[in-house]
Design a protein around this motif. Structure first.
Motif, PDB file in Angstrom:
ATOM      1  N   MET A   4       0.414  46.533  36.455  1.00 28.26           N
ATOM      2  CA  MET A   4       1.780  47.043  36.274  1.00 28.26           C
ATOM      3  C   MET A   4       2.257  47.839  37.487  1.00 28.26           C
ATOM      4  O   MET A   4       3.453  48.079  37.641  1.00 28.26           O
ATOM      5  CB  MET A   4       1.857  47.928  35.021  1.00 28.26           C
ATOM      6  CG  MET A   4       1.584  47.191  33.724  1.00 28.26           C
ATOM      7  SD  MET A   4       2.692  45.796  33.457  1.00 28.26           S
ATOM      8  CE  MET A   4       4.236  46.608  33.108  1.00 28.26           C
ATOM      9  N   THR A   5       1.312  48.266  38.336  1.00 29.91           N
ATOM     10  CA  THR A   5       1.722  49.044  39.518  1.00 29.91           C
ATOM     11  C   THR A   5       1.966  48.135  40.727  1.00 29.91           C
ATOM     12  O   THR A   5       2.405  48.599  41.778  1.00 29.91           O
ATOM     13  CB  THR A   5       0.640  50.075  39.894  1.00 29.91           C
ATOM     14  OG1 THR A   5      -0.550  49.342  40.234  1.00 29.91           O
ATOM     15  CG2 THR A   5       0.347  51.036  38.755  1.00 29.91           C
ATOM     16  N   LEU A   6       1.660  46.848  40.582  1.00 26.59           N
ATOM     17  CA  LEU A   6       1.840  45.926  41.716  1.00 26.59           C
ATOM     18  C   LEU A   6       3.212  45.272  41.666  1.00 26.59           C
ATOM     19  O   LEU A   6       3.769  45.066  40.597  1.00 26.59           O
ATOM     20  CB  LEU A   6       0.767  44.834  41.678  1.00 26.59           C
ATOM     21  CG  LEU A   6      -0.655  45.285  41.903  1.00 26.59           C
ATOM     22  CD1 LEU A   6      -1.600  44.093  41.860  1.00 26.59           C
ATOM     23  CD2 LEU A   6      -0.792  46.003  43.245  1.00 26.59           C
ATOM     24  N   ILE A 179       9.304  46.081  25.180  1.00 29.13           N
ATOM     25  CA  ILE A 179       7.928  46.505  24.891  1.00 29.13           C
ATOM     26  C   ILE A 179       7.469  47.512  25.954  1.00 29.13           C
ATOM     27  O   ILE A 179       6.932  48.576  25.637  1.00 29.13           O
ATOM     28  CB  ILE A 179       6.960  45.277  24.893  1.00 29.13           C
ATOM     29  CG1 ILE A 179       7.532  44.111  24.066  1.00 29.13           C
ATOM     30  CG2 ILE A 179       5.552  45.674  24.481  1.00 29.13           C
ATOM     31  CD1 ILE A 179       7.667  44.362  22.592  1.00 29.13           C
ATOM     32  N   HIS A 180       7.715  47.176  27.238  1.00 23.11           N
ATOM     33  CA  HIS A 180       7.294  48.086  28.314  1.00 23.11           C
ATOM     34  C   HIS A 180       8.093  49.399  28.269  1.00 23.11           C
ATOM     35  O   HIS A 180       7.532  50.481  28.465  1.00 23.11           O
ATOM     36  CB  HIS A 180       7.475  47.417  29.678  1.00 23.11           C
ATOM     37  CG  HIS A 180       6.508  46.290  29.924  1.00 23.11           C
ATOM     38  ND1 HIS A 180       5.151  46.400  29.722  1.00 23.11           N
ATOM     39  CD2 HIS A 180       6.700  45.010  30.357  1.00 23.11           C
ATOM     40  CE1 HIS A 180       4.552  45.251  30.028  1.00 23.11           C
ATOM     41  NE2 HIS A 180       5.475  44.395  30.417  1.00 23.11           N
ATOM     42  N   MET A 187       6.205  54.544  22.305  1.00 22.72           N
ATOM     43  CA  MET A 187       6.200  53.672  21.125  1.00 22.72           C
ATOM     44  C   MET A 187       5.086  52.636  21.242  1.00 22.72           C
ATOM     45  O   MET A 187       4.571  52.379  22.324  1.00 22.72           O
ATOM     46  CB  MET A 187       7.556  52.951  20.989  1.00 22.72           C
ATOM     47  CG  MET A 187       8.709  53.899  20.756  1.00 22.72           C
ATOM     48  SD  MET A 187      10.303  53.108  21.010  1.00 22.72           S
ATOM     49  CE  MET A 187      10.497  52.257  19.455  1.00 22.72           C
ATOM     50  N   ASN A 188       4.780  52.020  20.113  1.00 21.43           N
ATOM     51  CA  ASN A 188       3.727  51.010  20.090  1.00 21.43           C
ATOM     52  C   ASN A 188       4.163  49.812  19.285  1.00 21.43           C
ATOM     53  O   ASN A 188       4.676  49.963  18.188  1.00 21.43           O
ATOM     54  CB  ASN A 188       2.464  51.586  19.467  1.00 21.43           C
ATOM     55  CG  ASN A 188       1.343  51.544  20.462  1.00 21.43           C
ATOM     56  OD1 ASN A 188       1.148  50.520  21.117  1.00 21.43           O
ATOM     57  ND2 ASN A 188       0.631  52.647  20.601  1.00 21.43           N
ATOM     58  N   PHE A 189       3.948  48.648  19.830  1.00 20.76           N
ATOM     59  CA  PHE A 189       4.242  47.422  19.104  1.00 20.76           C
ATOM     60  C   PHE A 189       2.982  46.581  19.088  1.00 20.76           C
ATOM     61  O   PHE A 189       2.097  46.763  19.914  1.00 20.76           O
ATOM     62  CB  PHE A 189       5.375  46.650  19.792  1.00 20.76           C
ATOM     63  CG  PHE A 189       6.614  47.472  19.981  1.00 20.76           C
ATOM     64  CD1 PHE A 189       7.426  47.759  18.900  1.00 20.76           C
ATOM     65  CD2 PHE A 189       6.940  47.996  21.219  1.00 20.76           C
ATOM     66  CE1 PHE A 189       8.551  48.550  19.053  1.00 20.76           C
ATOM     67  CE2 PHE A 189       8.058  48.789  21.384  1.00 20.76           C
ATOM     68  CZ  PHE A 189       8.872  49.063  20.299  1.00 20.76           C
ATOM     69  N   HIS A 190       2.953  45.635  18.147  1.00 21.26           N
ATOM     70  CA  HIS A 190       1.845  44.689  18.148  1.00 21.26           C
ATOM     71  C   HIS A 190       2.409  43.367  18.644  1.00 21.26           C
ATOM     72  O   HIS A 190       3.274  42.778  18.005  1.00 21.26           O
ATOM     73  CB  HIS A 190       1.271  44.545  16.736  1.00 21.26           C
ATOM     74  CG  HIS A 190       0.011  43.772  16.759  1.00 21.26           C
ATOM     75  ND1 HIS A 190      -1.203  44.308  16.408  1.00 21.26           N
ATOM     76  CD2 HIS A 190      -0.243  42.509  17.162  1.00 21.26           C
ATOM     77  CE1 HIS A 190      -2.142  43.391  16.585  1.00 21.26           C
ATOM     78  NE2 HIS A 190      -1.582  42.292  17.032  1.00 21.26           N
ATOM     79  N   VAL A 191       1.942  42.906  19.790  1.00 17.28           N
ATOM     80  CA  VAL A 191       2.518  41.687  20.358  1.00 17.28           C
ATOM     81  C   VAL A 191       1.558  40.514  20.195  1.00 17.28           C
ATOM     82  O   VAL A 191       0.375  40.602  20.551  1.00 17.28           O
ATOM     83  CB  VAL A 191       2.885  41.878  21.849  1.00 17.28           C
ATOM     84  CG1 VAL A 191       3.470  40.589  22.423  1.00 17.28           C
ATOM     85  CG2 VAL A 191       3.895  43.013  22.005  1.00 17.28           C
ATOM     86  N   TYR A 192       2.085  39.431  19.626  1.00 18.05           N
ATOM     87  CA  TYR A 192       1.347  38.165  19.565  1.00 18.05           C
ATOM     88  C   TYR A 192       1.810  37.314  20.739  1.00 18.05           C
ATOM     89  O   TYR A 192       2.997  37.012  20.857  1.00 18.05           O
ATOM     90  CB  TYR A 192       1.645  37.432  18.245  1.00 18.05           C
ATOM     91  CG  TYR A 192       1.053  38.143  17.052  1.00 18.05           C
ATOM     92  CD1 TYR A 192      -0.255  37.869  16.642  1.00 18.05           C
ATOM     93  CD2 TYR A 192       1.775  39.112  16.358  1.00 18.05           C
ATOM     94  CE1 TYR A 192      -0.819  38.547  15.568  1.00 18.05           C
ATOM     95  CE2 TYR A 192       1.211  39.789  15.284  1.00 18.05           C
ATOM     96  CZ  TYR A 192      -0.083  39.506  14.901  1.00 18.05           C
ATOM     97  OH  TYR A 192      -0.645  40.175  13.844  1.00 18.05           O
ATOM     98  N   ALA A 212      -2.575  45.620  30.245  1.00 18.68           N
ATOM     99  CA  ALA A 212      -2.541  46.610  31.333  1.00 18.68           C
ATOM    100  C   ALA A 212      -1.609  47.762  30.992  1.00 18.68           C
ATOM    101  O   ALA A 212      -1.795  48.890  31.450  1.00 18.68           O
ATOM    102  CB  ALA A 212      -2.092  45.937  32.629  1.00 18.68           C
ATOM    103  N   ASP A 213      -0.591  47.503  30.175  1.00 15.00           N
ATOM    104  CA  ASP A 213       0.355  48.548  29.792  1.00 15.00           C
ATOM    105  C   ASP A 213      -0.066  49.230  28.488  1.00 15.00           C
ATOM    106  O   ASP A 213       0.702  50.014  27.926  1.00 15.00           O
ATOM    107  CB  ASP A 213       1.765  47.937  29.641  1.00 15.00           C
ATOM    108  CG  ASP A 213       2.853  48.997  29.717  1.00 15.00           C
ATOM    109  OD1 ASP A 213       2.601  50.079  30.285  1.00 15.00           O
ATOM    110  OD2 ASP A 213       3.947  48.754  29.193  1.00 15.00           O
ATOM    111  N   GLY A 214      -1.254  48.917  28.015  1.00 16.01           N
ATOM    112  CA  GLY A 214      -1.766  49.585  26.818  1.00 16.01           C
ATOM    113  C   GLY A 214      -1.160  49.089  25.520  1.00 16.01           C
ATOM    114  O   GLY A 214      -1.161  49.798  24.505  1.00 16.01           O
ATOM    115  N   VAL A 215      -0.618  47.860  25.530  1.00 20.83           N
ATOM    116  CA  VAL A 215       0.014  47.327  24.311  1.00 20.83           C
ATOM    117  C   VAL A 215      -1.044  46.631  23.456  1.00 20.83           C
ATOM    118  O   VAL A 215      -1.911  45.915  23.966  1.00 20.83           O
ATOM    119  CB  VAL A 215       1.139  46.327  24.695  1.00 20.83           C
ATOM    120  CG1 VAL A 215       1.775  45.720  23.438  1.00 20.83           C
ATOM    121  CG2 VAL A 215       2.191  47.003  25.559  1.00 20.83           C
ATOM    122  N   ASP A 216      -0.933  46.850  22.158  1.00 24.91           N
ATOM    123  CA  ASP A 216      -1.810  46.199  21.183  1.00 24.91           C
ATOM    124  C   ASP A 216      -1.461  44.699  21.174  1.00 24.91           C
ATOM    125  O   ASP A 216      -0.401  44.305  20.692  1.00 24.91           O
ATOM    126  CB  ASP A 216      -1.504  46.854  19.817  1.00 24.91           C
ATOM    127  CG  ASP A 216      -2.411  46.363  18.730  1.00 24.91           C
ATOM    128  OD1 ASP A 216      -3.343  45.603  19.021  1.00 24.91           O
ATOM    129  OD2 ASP A 216      -2.173  46.760  17.570  1.00 24.91           O
TER     130      ASP A 216
END
Ligand code: MRU
Length: 361
Positions: A4-6, A179-180, A187-192, A212-216
């Motif tokens: 995410m930093t690139l 989401i980002h 906030m937190n989402f669950h992404v399929y 990398a962004d800590g998403v579930d």
């Protein structure tokens, strides 16, 4: 190193090179390509080393600037002839995403409107225009993300297809921008993520940047989406777009239209995310969109240790499909969310865009 930093695409002004995060090598290898000539840039777009509608537009805009910088022309007509050839060549790399021609024409027009200036001065203006396209993309994606966030709640399950994330833009993405941005707000989402056969943009890219962004994040095969929706795990489907017709028909990665049909069946809202630059008001319906056809070996050989289909089998490999506007709940742009009937709401989006871009007297 956190992906995410690139930067997905950038200009190295010391080296006069286009830097591209090579997406064909992700997630196993993080490699930055340094491309100085338009043949290499054309090849990077064609082979999806850089991909995603906004990102290929930005890459091509920098490519056209580099072509101008390398021009040996010493008069305006020959400079413009070379620039036009470079524009048309870069535009031939992929046919479907309108952002490619949109960005190239935007840079080219700067040269057309400054014929009174020297070639060096025009080249400098092209550099500034390409940089502006990239900077505006970040702001656009952020605004798309803000509108997208109004559609979901903390903890929701979102199904996404292909990669319409940061890797497809300069930052945030389109379909993944909410989401980002939601992550930035705690906030937190669950992404399929579905795999997205045949090139696995979902498995290799979306899953990679979301983790990398800590998403579930949960990876599913493309043929599992129906079951996942049936089980009530999905509050909304978020997808990107490569070209949107004036009636709201949306062309995106192959498999998108099937998801839209399923979402309609299960009563799951289906949202298309795109910058206004992806809306092609010159085409009335999706039937007019040219669908890129890609090589059979992407299906028969790629990702397998040896060929997995019999010799002689025919292969059909369209890279995109068109989702009928009747299946779309809303189109999320940087100027707001268009709702059906799209012919009217997209016109309103363009009116808002024009008034936002018209300087006050
Ligand atoms: O073939 P690709 O990987 O370039 O296809 C990309 C997509 O279909 C994306 O969904 C689309 O370009 C939107 S990216 C913000």
């Amino acid at each position: 190193m956190n992906i995410m930093t690139l930067e997905t695409v950038s200009l190295d002004e010391n080296e006069n090179a286009l830097l591209i995060l090579d997406q064909t090598k992700l997630p196993n290898t993080v490699n930055i390509l340094h491309l100085k000539d338009i043949r290499g840039i054309w090849n990077a777009i064609k082979t999806l080393q850089v991909r995603g509608a906004p990102a290929i537009g930005i890459a091509a805009a920098f490519g056209l600037y580099l072509a101008a910088l390398q021009s040996r022309a010493n008069d305006y007509p020959s400079f413009m002839a070379g620039l036009k050839d470079a524009r048309d060549f870069l535009n031939s790399a992929r046919p479907t995403a309108v952002n490619l021609s949109w960005a190239l024409n935007r840079v080219y027009r700067v040269a057309e409107t400054h014929r009174d200036k020297s070639i060096n001065e025009i080249t400098e203006l092209l550099r500034l225009e390409a940089l502006a396209i990239k900077a505006e993309d970040t702001e656009t994606c952020r605004r798309i993300g803000e509108y997208g966030l109004t559609l979901i709640h903390d903890g929701d399950g979102i199904l996404t297809h292909c990669n319409a994330g940061q890797l497809a833009t300069s930052k945030y993405g389109t379909a993944l921008a909410p989401i980002h941005l939601g992550r930035e707000k705690g906030m937190n989402f669950h992404v399929y993520c579905d795999e997205t056969r045949p090139l696995l943009q979902g498995a290799r890219l979306s899953a990679f940047e979301l983790i990398a962004d800590g998403v579930d994040t949960t990876l599913i095969c493309d043929n599992m989406s129906s079951q996942v929706m049936k089980e009530g795990r999905v509050s909304a489907v978020f997808v990107g777009c490569d070209r949107l017709a004036a009636n709201g028909d949306a062309c995106n990665k192959i498999g998108t239209s099937g998801l839209a049909v399923m979402a309609k069946y299960y009563g799951v809202p289906f949202y298309v995310f795109c910058p206004a630059s992806t809306i092609d008001m010159t085409i009335h319906t999706g039937a007019e969109i040219v669908i890129e056809q890609r090589s059979p070996d992407e299906i028969t050989e790629m990702w397998y240790s040896k060929r997995m289909a019999p010799d002689g089998v025919k292969v059909y490999n369209p890279a995109f499909d068109v989702t009928d506007n009747s299946l779309i709940t809303g189109i999320v742009t940087e100027y707001g969310i268009a709702r059906p009937p799209f012919v009217e709401s997209l016109k309103e989006i363009f009116t808002t865009k024009e008034s936002a871009n018209t300087p006050n007297p």
